[in-house]
Design an enzyme around this catalytic site. Structure first.
Site, PDB file in Angstrom:
ATOM      1  N   SER A   1       0.851  -1.189   0.000  1.00 50.49           N
ATOM      2  CA  SER A   1       0.000   0.000   0.000  1.00 50.49           C
ATOM      3  C   SER A   1       0.883   1.234   0.000  1.00 50.49           C
ATOM      4  O   SER A   1       1.939   1.243   0.643  1.00 50.49           O
ATOM      5  CB  SER A   1      -0.904   0.026   1.238  1.00 50.49           C
ATOM      6  OG  SER A   1      -1.892  -0.969   1.182  1.00 50.49           O
ATOM      7  N   GLY A   2       0.454   2.289  -0.691  1.00 47.77           N
ATOM      8  CA  GLY A   2       1.233   3.508  -0.706  1.00 47.77           C
ATOM      9  C   GLY A   2       2.631   3.259  -1.245  1.00 47.77           C
ATOM     10  O   GLY A   2       2.826   2.584  -2.259  1.00 47.77           O
TER      11      GLY A   2
END
EC number: 3.1.1.-
Length: 525
Positions: A168-169
């Site tokens: 994520s990210g």
């Protein structure tokens, strides 16, 4: 895996065809009560997937059992059990067994006692966190170094030893980098390239002296509360342009199909108000689920207040989403990766339970700016709560996933699940903008914290007991994990049946030839 990600209600489950209904029998069908169908509403073109979220349902069943009945009663709670070994009996393990009577693996237990005869699926998960991604980058570098040492192969890469990666990210960008390929054989980037990518591009992505303060869910909340404005400013537009330029330089026109193993990268889809997972497994089945890697990385890193949202579409233009950062959807994607393995029977046919998994989850640190006491916070108003709430939201959600996954693994949590996370720092409190400060001083401090993290004793989640300081350091845990990865790969070469049957992408040349053949056939008809 392109689907809305929800926690199943814990009361009862009934199945009808390919849809799963979760019903709350304690109240009628009124707004706020459960009488809903779990399908794949994120995309109008989404295919039907396995309906029930096995791991999450078991996790939340554990939570319900604990708070309603107490988890110590074995009649009221399912916990996976390891097979009996010589000297054990149904009454409990022998004194030499690494299991306590309560089914907890003792520290330092050799994992050979728990190796599944079916083999284990090796899973890598990387949290989001803006500049704190430097900590995960350092962990990746050390892991790849250990893989080279344990295997004796100076060209060993992380992608050679893991079967699934989720991020994520900034963690999603790292996952894409270490699994992307141009020739379908070897990865493009080394582990050290992830760390370098963040350091070299930080000044273009983040504004020096910015008061925005963070990567992930908590950081996004903080930026919105503090600034009162979203995207559209000249600084945000400039940062967005630099992010897109860096992604294009790294990935060009590579797509999800141009990865060596299954990867899962999250974002939040504003058009459907639901988390969205980009999945290689889906991309191999249809171009409607295949996205360019540069667009995926742009989407998962689209932190509100730092970068503009992005409108992205599949390579055939049939599937679209309006994305903001993956940290808003799931700052710790470990549970999503595990659920994907349980559901993906085509590629992981032998998986029966958590004993068949080997999971490494890399955090980006719990780097508190300051500690608070009751007298200090009891009279706070909204303004004073803004920064602490953001940090609690971001770090708290990631740590809850860690706690829940550890509970899902039961007695296997010490042998099959490893979480690497910085447990504070002796270097003093970090600045309020630690996640978005690209200055050399902050990079230096984060690098020092990453080195310190590797020396810290590993912290394990304990069933409803907060955290436990382990006997091994984080670097020793990574070294041990690397040994397990190498052993697993060696054992696969002598097993009668395959542990993993990965679907292979059709090369662009072959795809063009197939399309040309189909065109000729249609003309003949």
């Amino acid at each position: 895996m392109n689907r809305r990600y929800e926690k199943p209600p814990p009361l009862s489950v009934s199945s009808k065809g390919k849809k799963k209904h979760f019903v709350n029998h304690t109240a009628p069908n009124t707004p706020g009560n459960y009488e809903r169908t779990q399908t794949s509403p994120t995309l109008s073109t989404a295919r039907s997937h396995e309906p029930d979220d096995k791991l999450n349902y078991e996790i939340f069943s554990i939570l319900e059992s604990k708070f309603l009945f107490g988890y110590e009663d074995p009649r009221l709670l399912w916990i996976p059990q390891s097979p009996l070994r010589p000297g054990d009996s149904e009454a409990g393990p022998s004194p030499r067994s690494p299991l306590t009577p309560n089914g907890v693996v003792l520290p330092g237990t050799p994992s050979s006692s728990f190796r599944s005869p079916r083999g284990r699926i090796c899973v890598l998960s990387i949290d989001g966190g803006g500049m704190r991604g430097l900590l995960a980058g350092k962990s990746l570098i050390y892991l790849e170094q250990m893989l080279k040492e344990k295997s004796g192969d100076p060209n060993a890469r992380i992608a050679d030893y893991f079967d699934v990666a989720a991020g994520s990210g900034v963690g999603g960008v790292f996952a894409a980098m270490i699994f992307a390929t141009r020739d379908g054989n070897r990865p493009i980037f080394k582990a050290e390239d992830t760390w370098k990518f963040l350091v070299e591009n930080a000044e273009g992505f983040y504004r020096s002296g910015s008061g925005s303060g963070g990567g992930g869910a908590g950081a996004a909340i903080k930026r919105v509360i503090r600034s009162g404005s979203g995207s559209g400013s000249s600084s945000v537009t400039a940062a967005t342009a630099k992010l897109e330029k860096a992604m294009k330089a790294s990935f060009a026109d590579l797509t999800l199909k141009d990865t060596l193993k299954p990867i899962l990268i999250s974002c939040y889809d504003l058009s459907s108000t639901a988390p969205f997972l980009f999945s290689r497994a889906d991309a191999l089945e249809s171009d409607s689920f295949d996205f360019r890697l540069r667009d995926i990385c742009r989407a998962t890193w689209a932190e509100p207040g730092t970068f503009d949202p992005v409108r992205t579409c599949s390579v055939d233009g049939k599937t679209r989403c309006v994305a903001v950062g993956g940290g808003l959807a799931m700052s710790n994607p470990t549970a999503a990766a595990i659920t994907h393995v349980f559901h993906n029977k085509q590629e992981f046919p032998a998986v029966k339970g958590v004993e068949d998994l080997l999971v490494l989850s890399l955090g980006t640190g719990q780097l508190f700016e300051v500690n608070y006491d009751y007298e200090q916070v009891k009279n706070w108003r909204v303004k004073e709560w803004a920064r602490p709430m953001a940090r609690i939201s971001g770090d708290g959600s990631a740590e809850f996933v860690d706690q829940a996954v550890a509970m899902g693994f039961g007695p296997y949590r010490s042998s099959n699940y490893v979480r690497i996370q910085a447990n504070g720092s002796r270097l003093g409190a970090c600045g309020p903008n630690v996640d978005t400060d690209p200055r050399a001083e902050n990079v230096k401090k984060l690098t020092e914290i990453a080195d310190e993290m590797l020396k810290q004793n590993n912290v394990e989640s304990v069933l409803f007991g907060s955290k436990r300081i382990g006997e091994m350091s984080n670097s020793e845990k990574i070294e041990w994990f690397a040994s397990e990865l190498v052993i697993e790969q060696q054992r696969r070469s002598v097993r009668a049946s395959p542990t993993v049957t990965l679907k292979q992408a059709v090369s662009k040349t072959n795809r063009n030839a197939i399309n040309a053949t189909l065109t000729l056939i249609s003309k003949d008809r």
